[in-house]
Motif scaffolding. Structure first.
Motif, short mmCIF file in Angstrom:
data_model
loop_
_atom_site.label_atom_id
_atom_site.label_comp_id
_atom_site.label_asym_id
_atom_site.label_seq_id
_atom_site.Cartn_x
_atom_site.Cartn_y
_atom_site.Cartn_z
N ARG A 1 0.83 -1.21 0.00
CA ARG A 1 0.00 0.00 0.00
C ARG A 1 0.87 1.26 0.00
NH1 ARG A 1 -2.86 -3.10 4.08
NH2 ARG A 1 -4.66 -4.10 3.11
N GLY A 2 1.96 1.22 0.75
CA GLY A 2 2.86 2.36 0.77
C GLY A 2 3.50 2.62 -0.58
N LEU A 3 3.71 1.56 -1.34
CA LEU A 3 4.27 1.68 -2.69
C LEU A 3 3.21 1.99 -3.74
CD1 LEU A 3 6.64 -1.44 -2.69
CD2 LEU A 3 7.31 0.95 -2.39
N VAL A 4 1.93 1.93 -3.33
CA VAL A 4 0.79 2.01 -4.26
C VAL A 4 0.96 0.93 -5.33
CG1 VAL A 4 -0.73 3.58 -5.49
CG2 VAL A 4 0.92 4.51 -3.88
N ALA A 5 1.24 -0.28 -4.86
CA ALA A 5 1.45 -1.43 -5.74
C ALA A 5 0.49 -2.55 -5.34
CB ALA A 5 2.89 -1.92 -5.65
N ALA A 6 0.24 -3.44 -6.28
CA ALA A 6 -0.60 -4.60 -5.98
C ALA A 6 0.14 -5.53 -5.03
CB ALA A 6 -0.94 -5.34 -7.27
N PRO A 7 -0.50 -5.97 -3.93
CA PRO A 7 0.16 -6.91 -3.02
C PRO A 7 0.52 -8.22 -3.71
CG PRO A 7 -1.79 -5.96 -2.00
CD PRO A 7 -1.83 -5.56 -3.44
N HIS A 8 -0.29 -8.59 -4.69
CA HIS A 8 -0.03 -9.82 -5.43
C HIS A 8 -0.63 -9.69 -6.82
CE1 HIS A 8 0.41 -14.09 -6.39
NE2 HIS A 8 -0.85 -14.05 -6.80
N ARG A 9 0.17 -9.97 -7.85
CA ARG A 9 -0.34 -9.98 -9.21
C ARG A 9 -0.43 -11.42 -9.70
NH1 ARG A 9 2.87 -6.47 -13.33
NH2 ARG A 9 4.68 -7.39 -12.28
N ASP A 10 -1.50 -11.71 -10.43
CA ASP A 10 -1.66 -13.04 -10.98
C ASP A 10 -1.12 -13.10 -12.40
OD1 ASP A 10 -3.29 -14.39 -8.85
OD2 ASP A 10 -4.56 -12.66 -9.25
N GLY A 11 -0.97 -14.32 -12.89
CA GLY A 11 -0.53 -14.51 -14.26
C GLY A 11 0.98 -14.42 -14.39
N GLY A 12 1.44 -14.37 -15.64
CA GLY A 12 2.87 -14.34 -15.92
C GLY A 12 3.24 -13.16 -16.79
N GLN A 13 4.51 -13.11 -17.19
CA GLN A 13 4.96 -11.95 -17.94
C GLN A 13 4.55 -11.99 -19.41
OE1 GLN A 13 9.20 -11.42 -18.35
NE2 GLN A 13 9.62 -13.62 -18.28
N ALA A 14 3.95 -13.10 -19.84
CA ALA A 14 3.47 -13.16 -21.22
C ALA A 14 2.46 -12.05 -21.50
CB ALA A 14 2.84 -14.52 -21.51
N GLN A 15 1.74 -11.62 -20.46
CA GLN A 15 0.73 -10.57 -20.68
C GLN A 15 1.38 -9.23 -21.00
OE1 GLN A 15 -1.23 -9.51 -16.77
NE2 GLN A 15 0.11 -11.14 -16.03
N TYR A 16 2.73 -9.11 -20.81
CA TYR A 16 3.42 -7.86 -21.08
C TYR A 16 4.26 -7.91 -22.35
CZ TYR A 16 1.95 -7.24 -16.32
OH TYR A 16 1.17 -7.17 -15.19
N VAL A 17 4.33 -9.08 -22.98
CA VAL A 17 5.04 -9.19 -24.25
C VAL A 17 4.24 -8.45 -25.31
CG1 VAL A 17 5.87 -10.81 -25.99
CG2 VAL A 17 6.04 -11.39 -23.58
N PRO A 18 4.90 -7.70 -26.22
CA PRO A 18 4.15 -6.95 -27.23
C PRO A 18 3.14 -7.82 -27.96
CG PRO A 18 6.46 -6.37 -27.33
CD PRO A 18 6.34 -7.50 -26.34
N ALA A 19 1.94 -7.29 -28.09
CA ALA A 19 0.84 -8.00 -28.74
C ALA A 19 0.07 -7.00 -29.59
CB ALA A 19 -0.08 -8.62 -27.68
N PRO A 20 -0.83 -7.47 -30.46
CA PRO A 20 -1.62 -6.54 -31.26
C PRO A 20 -2.36 -5.54 -30.38
CG PRO A 20 -1.92 -8.79 -32.04
CD PRO A 20 -1.11 -8.88 -30.77
#
Length: 314
Positions: free
Chosen positions: A180-199
């Protein structure tokens, strides 16, 4: 509580964000027991951002550390043998050894990753697999936990990994406070494939974050795929596809992880019976909660509460 010494090892060409993540998360604060030192081979270290930084520690502090973290760096040159020997020695002595992003190449060069699963930035997965065949490369994860050896995928996945380590050490409540202090998600689901360039997404498509936020406030209620899709105003098929694209996981798996996270907080912060915790987090029965705790955390709700009730601030 005993002090846990963390050494963040900055190599020439260190990525500033990779370095800042553990320095921030493990920085001494009332709710933690970490003492963090940034270490390097030389007093001044070049970064990929065009500026240099001055460090406080050297290999002596690395040798004395309980946890050694190697942030990402470029170019991926082989570090001096003396540094690799220190990392191998830390591993042999049972110390926790961690990498963020391309720091995995340093751990691999030291032999720390031999026979283990590991990951790195998606741009460099093929290189890691080619150069270090003794390492099993996990390609679509945010981080890999092999006990005392942990590796993260690219850059901001270091936040996920460091919060995971805090969660392991001190429990979900402390990790969530830091997040919360970082304004970040305590836990993210999934993998880094969701960040690989896509259409590029079709114009007008909206994020499903509002539906996920709505669901997080109703975890104790029956939340089926049909209910979630109706809230988002989508067909179930479209909702499933869009949700998986955004998060890297299915709606039901995301719900399960969220409910386990809430259960952990309730176990740490309340004295509610296990059956009530199970109801409040949406897992229904104590037996179901125990089943998922065993699968996900390799422990029981009662043992989890006993572990963290002594270390969690009230």
């Amino acid at each position: 509580m005993a002090v846990h010494r963390v050494a963040v090892l900055a190599l020439d060409g260190v990525t500033p964000l990779d370095l800042a993540i553990p320095a921030q998360i493990f920085n001494a604060r009332p709710e933690t027991h970490y003492e963090t030192t940034v270490c390097a081979l030389d007093a001044k270290v070049a970064t990929t951002a065009g500026f240099a930084l001055v460090t406080d520690g050297g290999l002596e502090q690395v040798r004395a550390a309980d946890t050694v973290i190697v942030p990402g760096y470029e170019p991926l040159l082989r570090p001096p043998q003396a540094l690799l020997d220190v990392l191998a020695e830390a591993r042999d002595r049972g110390r926790r050894v961690v990498s963020i992003c391309t720091g995995a190449f340093v751990l691999a060069a030291a032999g720390v990753l031999d026979g283990l699963h590991a990951t790195t930035h998606w741009r460099h997965l093929d290189d890691l697999e080619r150069d270090f065949p003794a390492v099993t490369v996990d390609r679509d994860v945010l981080y890999v936990d092999e006990g005392d050896v942990l590796t993260s995928a690219g850059v901001c996945c270091g936040i996920d990994l460091c919060l995971h380590i805090v969660r392991r050490d001190l429990g979900a409540v402390v990790a969530n406070q830091i997040a919360r202090g970082l304004v970040a998600a305590p836990h993210r689901d999934g993998g880094q494939a969701q960040y690989v360039p896509a259409p590029v997404a079709v114009a007008g498509q909206a994020s499903l974050s509002a539906t996920r936020g709505w669901a997080l406030h109703r975890l104790g209620e029956p939340l089926t795929l049909r209910v979630l899709a109706r809230h988002a105003g989508l067909s179930q098929r479209t909702f499933m596809r869009r949700f998986t694209e955004e998060t890297g996981t299915t709606p039901l798996q995301w719900l399960l992880n969220a409910r386990l996270g809430k259960a952990r907080e309730l176990l740490e912060t309340t004295d509610h019976p296990v059956d009530r915790v199970a109801r409040d987090c949406g897992l229904g029965t104590a037996a179901n909660l125990r089943l998922h705790f065993r699968r996900a955390l390799d422990t029981t709700p009662t043992a989890y509460r006993r572990t963290f009730e002594r270390s969690t601030p009230r």
